[in-house]
Structures are given as structure tokens and as C-alpha cells.
Design a protein around this motif. Structure first.
Motif, mmCIF file in Angstrom:
data_model
loop_
_atom_site.group_PDB
_atom_site.id
_atom_site.type_symbol
_atom_site.label_atom_id
_atom_site.label_comp_id
_atom_site.label_asym_id
_atom_site.label_seq_id
_atom_site.Cartn_x
_atom_site.Cartn_y
_atom_site.Cartn_z
ATOM 1 N N ALA A 69 46.906 44.423 29.239
ATOM 2 C CA ALA A 69 45.875 43.477 28.803
ATOM 3 C C ALA A 69 44.784 43.312 29.848
ATOM 4 O O ALA A 69 43.606 43.176 29.522
ATOM 5 C CB ALA A 69 46.513 42.123 28.497
ATOM 6 N N ALA A 74 48.678 46.854 24.852
ATOM 7 C CA ALA A 74 49.297 45.562 25.138
ATOM 8 C C ALA A 74 49.841 44.921 23.864
ATOM 9 O O ALA A 74 50.975 44.425 23.833
ATOM 10 C CB ALA A 74 48.286 44.638 25.814
ATOM 11 N N ALA A 91 44.268 40.478 25.915
ATOM 12 C CA ALA A 91 44.126 41.707 25.125
ATOM 13 C C ALA A 91 43.279 41.443 23.886
ATOM 14 O O ALA A 91 42.432 42.265 23.499
ATOM 15 C CB ALA A 91 45.497 42.240 24.729
ATOM 16 N N GLY A 137 43.865 47.166 25.465
ATOM 17 C CA GLY A 137 44.288 45.997 24.711
ATOM 18 C C GLY A 137 45.203 46.364 23.564
ATOM 19 O O GLY A 137 46.161 45.635 23.246
#
Length: 699
Positions: free
Chosen positions: A114, A122, A147, A119
Motif C-alpha cells: 500500500a 495490497a 491502497a 495498491g
């Protein structure tokens, strides 16, 4: 190196220890617990310095439960260390080998992606962890929310928010701050405010997060109102507000607030100085910038490389290159940002040669360095040098392509700008705001309406149509392509207008002969409290020219000077000469030129010569032509205009003299040309061109 070796030995010891444990089936818990304590202490001392930890895969099938626990513990610590160092690939490799992952290892890996990586990765790990039956805690939730911020994933952020409420963590102040930050960065500032208002306990970070959120979304007034209502402000609060003003173009307010911060006894840091110096640079406030440098010295941060680079940038943008270079030379430590700031400073101030020399001296270059030199060549009309450098670049990003497109457009190489844009589309890079605002003037000047409309559709698809700079460029493009009504529709749809918006639509109406409509728009602009600038008055005077409104033109010219304190430029004088010339007031035009406080250039004399040709004024035409031959002796249009004046008066001998003069000076008449947009292509046709349109289409 000593630290690296020490850590390597420690990790090897961990490995040897575990290898020995593999030889035993029954191991008591106490040695493991004792070793876990030792490992915890050892790794805590490793987290703040770069390292290359050595790890080995341990087969879970061949070791006892105690060693599995031990390896899971060590693996988790190693994942945490790698994540803190930003080495995600190493962290993930260790994470995948941990035989029994706990919530701590999952949370560390999720937080690493993140913060430093993807992202999407994550979120994928977060959902995978939940499918395995592990329940997130408050640290996990705080780790995954960035994220959503990074991806702008508002809906997924809201889903996680609902899960936080169900889990009972919504009252945690750390979680609340993370939610405020997530909503603000996803541009849902009302949700951010709602979280803030519902928090039972707030700390300074809560207030600062919302202030930064308001600023990030352009609501600087709301940010300042919140700043004023804070029960207690810290350094971060002041920085958030000062940088918020600077980022939203409120440079005066940013500088003023910095002064208040200093008077309040709050010591600025490097972030503060960077923000206020950015404001000074944007205002070209050299004196204020020097005052800030004095505070930098008194604060003892003049050796900070971040502050030094900001000072170089400020002085360069204030057109004080010598001061910029002095700061650069005095910096005890320089990084690539410092070098780039100095190179960009030279480029912005027309010192392309110095920029190139400094570029060659750089100990380390990055893509920004190449782009800075490229921009210097393009801005200083050294397009051939820019083209060569562009070809030599080891890599190119969107900035590189945009610089070339902008350079071509600014130097009237519009077809090259279009060609460069088509090449950009083949690279897979996505144009941004700067690309479109650089490109649209090329469509405008070529009259490439069809291609301009396609780009407009692309702008809408990318969600950039609400940006005021892009919309202003579109208004200008439609107006110059003759679609004044389409330009006005766009203007009416804008949520707000700036001076460029008003000027673009006024100029659009003016150049197409709708002088009265242009002046009505000018009155509307003033009624809205918008103050015209010198470019706006060029449009107003142009409107008077095309509509033949001589008295109104005189009035606006005087008003510009007396009411708005704008010093007339050559463009304004040229408009007035054109106004008098179109109305046949040639003597008044001549007297106006003689009384100009600045030296008339070729454009002013060209306007007078054109008016003399229309009204067959030979004497004044000869006088204007003589001045033009002195100022711009290689421009064929001036000779042609004088020749036409003689021809209209049937003075054929004088016509022959002008043509002879052109031959002796090696001056050839530039053939007239026009552009036509067919099947998404722009074709250029010259006078007496032997090629037929069908020849282009068949190719």
C-alpha cells in the motif's frame, strides 16, 4: 560495509541455529522463546539501516513444530524489516516462504504494498487473508486504506469503512485519521468531513489530515476556516495550510501565512521553506524570496539539500540566474534534484548553452535532467538541437513528448506538433493535461477541426474536460476554427471562468467580426468583478477594429491606461493603427505611430502599409515600406505590398523597380498556402501546386 557484514553474520547465525534444530525432533518451548527474544532485540537494531538479509528456505515437512514457530517468527521480523527498507520483492519472497503466517506478517506485507508498491497487490492480499479466516485488526485496516487512496478506489474504501464499523474499530483515532485521508485523496471531501465530525476523540493529526484534504481538493477557504478553529496548531498544521495555498495558486496568502508562522514563534522546517519558496517563485517576488533566504540562514537549514534546491528554483524563476548559481555553488551537498533545478533555471532564462554545459558536468543524470535540457532547447527556439537530443535520450516519458509537442506549437511548427502527437499515441503513453493544452493550439492554427473534435472526445473520456486550462484551450481552438458558437457553448458550461476564459471567448468573437458581441462579453466580465489584463484589451481593441468602432476603440485604449494602469505594448499600438487604418484615418494612424513612446516594430509599420494598400495612399505607403525594409529587409510581403500599391496607381515603372530590388537582394515571394482537413489528415496546398487532392488520398 561493517554494518552490512554484521547483519549478514547475524542472519547466517539465524540460519545455522535453525539448521541445528532440524536435527532434533523434540525441543522444549523455553529455548525457542529465549531465542525469539534475542532475535527480536537483534532485528530491532537492523530496521533503520539498509541491508541485504540472507535467508534460506526451510522445509516445513522436515522440521519440528518449534522450529516452524521459530522460522515463522524470524520470517515475520524479516518481512517487517524489508518493508521498512522499501525492498518489497525481498519481503514478498520471505513472506511466501513463511510456513505459518500470522496477522502481523500479513499486515506488514499489505502495508508495504500500500505504501511503496501496488495498491492492487495490497487489496488482493487483504481479501486473500480474509478468505483464509484471519480477521483484520486496527493496524491492518490502517495499512490497507492507503491502497484505496493510491488507486482512487472510493467504493472499495467505503466497503472497508463499513467493515471497520462492524469490527468496532471506528472509534480508534488512528483509523479515523486514515479514513479522512483516504476519502480526501479519493476526492470525496464530504465523506472525509463526516468522519471528522463523528470522531469522539481527535488529535492534531485529525485536524491536519482534513486541512490537507480540503487543500488537495481545492477548498482552500474551508481549509483556512478549519485551520483557524484548531484548538492547538503544530508545525504540521502550518505547513499543511501554507503548502495548500501554494498548491492552489494562492501565492500571496501562502507568503503572508508564512510571515504569521514566523511571528508566532513556530520554527519552519524544510517542508515549510519549500512551500513558501514555491510561492515566491510563482509571484516572481525576488525581494520576498531573499527575505525567506535570510530566515533560512537564521534557522540553520541552509545546508539542507532540499531547501537549497528550492532556493535555486526560486531565484531562477525570479530571473535572477546569478543568485541561483551562487546558491548552487555554495551548497555543501548537491543531489540530482539540485542539478536539475539549476539546469532548468538556465533553460527558463534563455541560457540554453549553459544548461547544456552543466548537464554534461552532472555526476549522475536522470530522466528529469534530460527533459530539463530538452525544454531549454525547445523554449529557446533551438528545435534542431531539441530534435537531436530527443533522439539520443536513453528513455522518454510523457514529459519528453509533451516538451517536443509544446516546442513545435510555440514555434509555429504546427504540423510537426501533430506528427509528434500521433507518434506519442503509438507509444502507449496516455496524454495528460499538459499534453492537451500544448497540442490544441496546433489544431487551432491549422484549422484542423475534425482532429480537434476527436481530441476533445478523448479529453472527455479521460475526465479532463472540467479542467479550466484544457477548456480554455478548447474554446480557443473552436473559435480559431470558425466555430464561435461551439466555443460559446463550452464557455457557458464551465463551472467557473478565469481571465483566460473570458479573453479567449472575447478574442474569438472579435476575430470573426462579431465586435459588438465581444464588447458585450467584456462588459459582462467586468460586471462579474473580473479584472481585465493586457491580453484582454488586445481582444477588446481587436473587436473595435473588426466592427469599425473607432470612438469605442479610443475610449478603451484610454481606459486601459488610466483606469487599469496597464502600460500599452506593441500589440495594443498595432491594434490602434489597424483601427485607424481600416477606417481610412491614415493621417491619424501615421501621427499615432510618430507619438508612440516605444519604438514601432515591423508589425506596426506592416499594419500601416496594409491600410495604405487598401486606401491607395502612395506617399504614406512608401514611408511605411521604407521603415519595413530597414527593420526586416528579407520579408517578401512588404515588397509585394508596396508593388501592389504602385500597380493600383498604374505606376508600372515603380513596380518594376520594386521587383528589381527583390531580385538584387535575392528575395523570393513566399507562395500562398492553405490547409484542408480530409479523412482525419491535414493537407497543405500552395499556390500553383501541381498536386491534386486525389494524389494525397491515393497515397
Amino acid at each position: 560495509m561493517l554494518f552490512h557484514n554484521f547483519r549478514r553474520i547475524q542472519c547466517q547465525n539465524y540460519y545455522i541455529f535453525i539448521q541445528r534444530y532440524r536435527c532434533h525432533a523434540n525441543i522444549s518451548a523455553s529455548p525457542v522463546t529465549s531465542f525469539k527474544t534475542r532475535v527480536s532485540r537483534a532485528t530491532s537494531s537492523l530496521q533503520t539501516r539498509p541491508q541485504q538479509l540472507i535467508h534460506k528456505r526451510i522445509s516445513a515437512d522436515n522440521i519440528c513444530r518449534s522450529v516452524r514457530i521459530l522460522y515463522s517468527f524470524i520470517g515475520t521480523k524479516m518481512v517487517t524489516v524489508y518493508v521498512k527498507l522499501g525492498s518489497l520483492s525481498d519481503a514478498r519472497h520471505v513472506f511466501d516462504e513463511i510456513p505459518e503466517r500470522n496477522l502481523v506478517s500479513w499486515t506488514a506485507m499489505i502495508g508495504g504494498y500500500a505504501r511503496y508498491g501496488s495498491g492492487e497487490e495490497a487489496l488482493e492480499l487483504f481479501y486473500r487473508m480474509k478468505r483464509l479466516g484471519l480477521k483484520p485488526n486496527e493496524i491492518t485496516f490502517a495499512s490497507i486504506l492507503p491502497a484505496c487512496s493510491k488507486l482512487g478506489a472510493l467504493e472499495r474504501g467505503k466497503d472497508i469503512h463499513e467493515e471497520i464499523v462492524r469490527s468496532g474499530f471506528h472509534s480508534d483515532v488512528f483509523i479515523g485519521n486514515s479514513l479522512i485521508d483516504m476519502y480526501a485523496k479519493c476526492r470525496s471531501i464530504d465523506d472525509a468531513r463526516d468522519v471528522f465530525d463523528k470522531m469522539d476523540n481527535r488529535n492534531e493529526a485529525s485536524w491536519n489530515s482534513l486541512i490537507a484534504g480540503y487543500s488537495h481538493n481545492g477548498f482552500v477557504e474551508e481549509a483556512y476556516e478549519l485551520f483557524q478553529s484548531m484548538p492547538e496548531r503544530n508545525e504540521v498544521s502550518w505547513n499543511a495550510m501554507i503548502s495548500g495555498y501554494a498548491q492552489n495558486g494562492c501565492f500571496d496568502e501562502s507568503v503572508k501565512l508564512f510571515g504569521e508562522m514566523w511571528q508566532a514563534g513556530i520554527k519552519p522546517n524544510a517542508v515549510t521553506f519549500a512551500s513558501v519558496l514555491q510561492a515566491c517563485a510563482s509571484l516572481a517576488a525576488l525581494i520576498k524570496g531573499k527575505e525567506v533566504q535570510g530566515i533560512v540562514i537564521r534557522s540553520g537549514v541552509q545546508s539542507n539539500v532540499f531547501v537549497g534546491s528550492s532556493l535555486v528554483d526560486m531565484y531562477a524563476k525570479c530571473r535572477s540566474v546569478e543568485d541561483a548559481h551562487k546558491v548552487f555553488d555554495d551548497m555543501p551537498i548537491r543531489n540530482v534534484v539540485s542539478w536539475n533545478a539549476m539546469i532548468a533555471g538556465y533553460a527558463q532564462n534563455g541560457c540554453a548553452d549553459e544548461a547544456w554545459k552543466l548537464f554534461q558536468q552532472m555526476p549522475e543524470r536522470n530522466l528529469v535532467s534530460w527533459n530539463a535540457v530538452l525544454s531549454g532547447f525547445a523554449q529557446n527556439q533551438l528545435l534542431s538541437d531539441a530534435e537531436k537530443l530527443f533522439q539520443k535520450m536513453p528513455e522518454k516519458d510523457l514529459v519528453s513528448w509533451t516538451v517536443m509537442i509544446s516546442g513545435y506549437a510555440q514555434n509555429s511548427c504546427f504540423q510537426k506538433a501533430l506528427k509528434m502527437f500521433l507518434q506519442l499515441q503509438g507509444t502507449g503513453l496516455k496524454p495528460n493535461l499538459e499534453t492537451f493544452t500544448s497540442l490544441l493550439p496546433a489544431f487551432a492554427n491549422l484549422g484542423a477541426l475534425h482532429q480537434g473534435k476527436e481530441v476533445h472526445e478523448d479529453i472527455i473520456r479521460r475526465g479532463l474536460h472540467l479542467n479550466i486550462a484544457v477548456t480554455n484551450a478548447l474554446i480557443d481552438m473552436y473559435a480559431k476554427c470558425g466555430c464561435v458558437w461551439d466555443a460559446h457553448k463550452l464557455f457557458n458550461k464551465m463551472p467557473r471562468h478565469d481571465i483566460v476564459s473570458w479573453t479567449a471567448i472575447i478574442m474569438g468573437y472579435a476575430t470573426h467580426g462579431y465586435g459588438k458581441e465581444a464588447l458585450q462579453l467584456f462588459d459582462q466580465m467586468q460586471n462579474f468583478g473580473m479584472k481585465p489584463d493586457h491580453i484582454t484589451f488586445v481582444g477588446v481593441l481587436c473587436a473595435c477594429c473588426h466592427a469599425g468602432l473607432v470612438d469605442e476603440g479610443r475610449k478603451y485604449f484610454v481606459s486601459m491606461i488610466q483606469d487599469y494602469h496597464i502600460r500599452p505594448s506593441v500589440e495594443h499600438y498595432c491594434c490602434m493603427v489597424d483601427l485607424f487604418g481600416r477606417a481610412g484615418l491614415l493621417d491619424e494612424a501615421g501621427d499615432f505611430i510618430k507619438n508612440m513612446p516605444i519604438k514601432p516594430d515591423a508589425v506596426v509599420w506592416g499594419c500601416l502599409l496594409g491600410a495604405c494598400r487598401v486606401h491607395s495612399n502612395i506617399g504614406l505607403g512608401e514611408y511605411a515600406a521604407k521603415r519595413l525594409f530597414e527593420l526586416n529587409p528579407e520579408n517578401s510581403s512588404h515588397y509585394v505590398a508596396l508593388s501592389n500599391i504602385y500597380a493600383m496607381a498604374r505606376r508600372w515603372e515603380d513596380v518594376s523597380k520594386v521587383r528589381k530590388m527583390m531580385r538584387e537582394r535575392g528575395i523570393k515571394k513566399i507562395p500562398a498556402c492553405s490547409w484542408i482537413d480530409v479523412s482525419n489528415k491535414v493537407y497543405t496546398f500552395f499556390k500553383e501546386d501541381g498536386l491534386h487532392l486525389q494524389d494525397f488520398i491515393s497515397n
